[in-house]
Design an enzyme around this catalytic site. Sequence first.
Site, mmCIF file in Angstrom:
data_model
loop_
_atom_site.group_PDB
_atom_site.id
_atom_site.type_symbol
_atom_site.label_atom_id
_atom_site.label_comp_id
_atom_site.label_asym_id
_atom_site.label_seq_id
_atom_site.Cartn_x
_atom_site.Cartn_y
_atom_site.Cartn_z
ATOM 1 N N GLU A 1 6.532 1.300 16.274
ATOM 2 C CA GLU A 1 7.544 1.962 15.455
ATOM 3 C C GLU A 1 7.487 3.449 15.803
ATOM 4 O O GLU A 1 6.506 3.918 16.376
ATOM 5 C CB GLU A 1 7.228 1.793 13.978
ATOM 6 C CG GLU A 1 7.254 0.350 13.513
ATOM 7 C CD GLU A 1 7.054 0.257 12.018
ATOM 8 O OE1 GLU A 1 8.061 0.131 11.300
ATOM 9 O OE2 GLU A 1 5.893 0.323 11.568
ATOM 10 N N CYS B 1 -3.338 1.170 6.564
ATOM 11 C CA CYS B 1 -3.628 0.428 7.800
ATOM 12 C C CYS B 1 -4.415 1.286 8.768
ATOM 13 O O CYS B 1 -5.402 0.854 9.340
ATOM 14 C CB CYS B 1 -2.325 -0.054 8.418
ATOM 15 S SG CYS B 1 -1.130 1.253 8.619
ATOM 16 N N ASN C 1 0.804 -1.235 0.000
ATOM 17 C CA ASN C 1 0.000 0.000 0.000
ATOM 18 C C ASN C 1 0.836 1.284 0.000
ATOM 19 O O ASN C 1 0.543 2.231 -0.706
ATOM 20 C CB ASN C 1 -1.008 -0.023 1.149
ATOM 21 C CG ASN C 1 -0.366 -0.231 2.490
ATOM 22 O OD1 ASN C 1 0.765 -0.699 2.585
ATOM 23 N ND2 ASN C 1 -1.072 0.101 3.540
ATOM 24 N N GLU D 1 3.295 -4.935 12.607
ATOM 25 C CA GLU D 1 2.292 -3.891 12.353
ATOM 26 C C GLU D 1 1.241 -4.515 11.448
ATOM 27 O O GLU D 1 1.490 -4.725 10.260
ATOM 28 C CB GLU D 1 2.938 -2.681 11.658
ATOM 29 C CG GLU D 1 3.997 -1.971 12.471
ATOM 30 C CD GLU D 1 3.441 -1.138 13.613
ATOM 31 O OE1 GLU D 1 2.207 -1.108 13.811
ATOM 32 O OE2 GLU D 1 4.252 -0.523 14.329
#
Length: 469
Positions: free
Chosen positions: A452, A278, A148, A244
Amino acid sequence: MKNYHLISNGQAITTLDTFKVFNPSTSELVAEAPKATLEQLNSIIQSARDAFPQWSSLTHSERQNYINKIADVLEQNSEEIAKIITKEQGKPIGASLGSMFEIGGAIAWARYTATLETPVKVLQDDENGRVELHRRPLGVVASITPWNWPVLIAIWHIIPALLTGNTVICKPSPYTPLSTLRMIELMNSVLPKGVINSVTGGDELGAALSNHPEINKVVFTGSTATGKKVMSSAADTLKHLTLELGGNDAGIVLPDCDPEAIAPGLFWGAFINNGQTCAAMKRLYVHRSIYDQVCTSLTNFAKSIKVGDGFEEGAELGPVQNQMQFDIVNRLVKQSVEQGGKVLLGGPLDNPKGLFFPITLVAIEDNQNPLVQNEQFGPALPIIPYDTVEEAIAMANDNDSGLGGSVWSTDKAKAASIAAKLECGSVWINKHGAVQPNSPFGGIKSSGLGVEFGEEGLLANTNIQCILS
Ligand code: NAD
């Protein structure tokens, strides 16, 4: 057509096999990408291993300089990279949240991260002794990325790992490998050999990286299902992991909002990169007293957005990146209508051709509707009314995902008190999905493990070593 290579030990590596990468806007072939064998993967891992002693013994400030050189070389080539992103991923090049934005964000991210430090912490210093906490690199980090935001997500993985003294191997998604391959090639023009390497091919390479004994950490961004596989195959060698994973972010609009004023923010919170993000808003809960007005304002705003080929003048959103994702979106929208959803805009397609899916808004009463409960990861947003804030919070939390959420209100204190009750890693107030490099980002529940960004994200690339004297 440009040739793409793997990079190992600073050298371009060709492969016997290749695989095709298509432009999702036109279905045309963009290029053949190298398909590495498992033997080639082993030799790439060895090159990262060989580069580790020297790279890890540089000073932090020497590595900071290298990261800034990476940012410089990406900046000098940003237009070329943005064009590759648009060709293989589909997001429009000139749009405010398109591929120039992606590469610009990646460069800014690298520069900000380069300013972070890992100072030694003195835990005790008295007549009984001194205890120092040091941060040491892990070794070789494998980065596995989705399709993405191929460049931005790779940068999120690579830069903190390199800065803390690790060497890295990047494995991009087979749908969008080209921008990452070019980026790693450019990074190699400014870094010592073997510090950053690339490998492309099928999903089996991801699995091989996840259980390889010479890999010390996997940083993985992708679906929850694959994240679970990574976690189980990493168990044998007890690798460090940052996962993630998928999200199903809820936005909650309180009754004090002005529907017209919040419509653009709601729209872009949900439809950034065509919903293929996301941390995009994937469910919108609106107080019943302003429900109809919010639906109308959002529909009107959505009608003003141009969808088209990423090189078309004025296009703000592109296609869905691949057929598999397109089919998921179309199926969920179909099921949502079959189960009582009322289409406000767009809707399911009966005989779709190509990968353009209309911007879709669906009014839904039932929180168990498939478009509400599942991550659509595409341009379709369910809008659900609620009567009490408690009900909205309960519906937002009634999901396995826990990546992000948002609360929309003119009363920031009230919004913050609702934020505290949402089960997710980030909550935005009057915006959604605005990740930034100084704010640790990660999911809870099925949305991931670890964070992160910021100091916490940086330290996730290190081991603690205490020296007690
Ligand atoms: P995916 O899980 O299908 O693939 C991600 C990567 O994993 C690809 O590089 C793929 O080749 C690799 N892979 C596949 N099988 C593997 C295995 N067994 N072991 C190791 N690696 C393997 O995900 P996708 O379809 O590329 O991306 C979409 C998903 O990613 C969505 O669910 C989205 O929510 C999630 N995502 C999450 C974040 C986040 O930060 N939380 C960001 C972007 C995307």
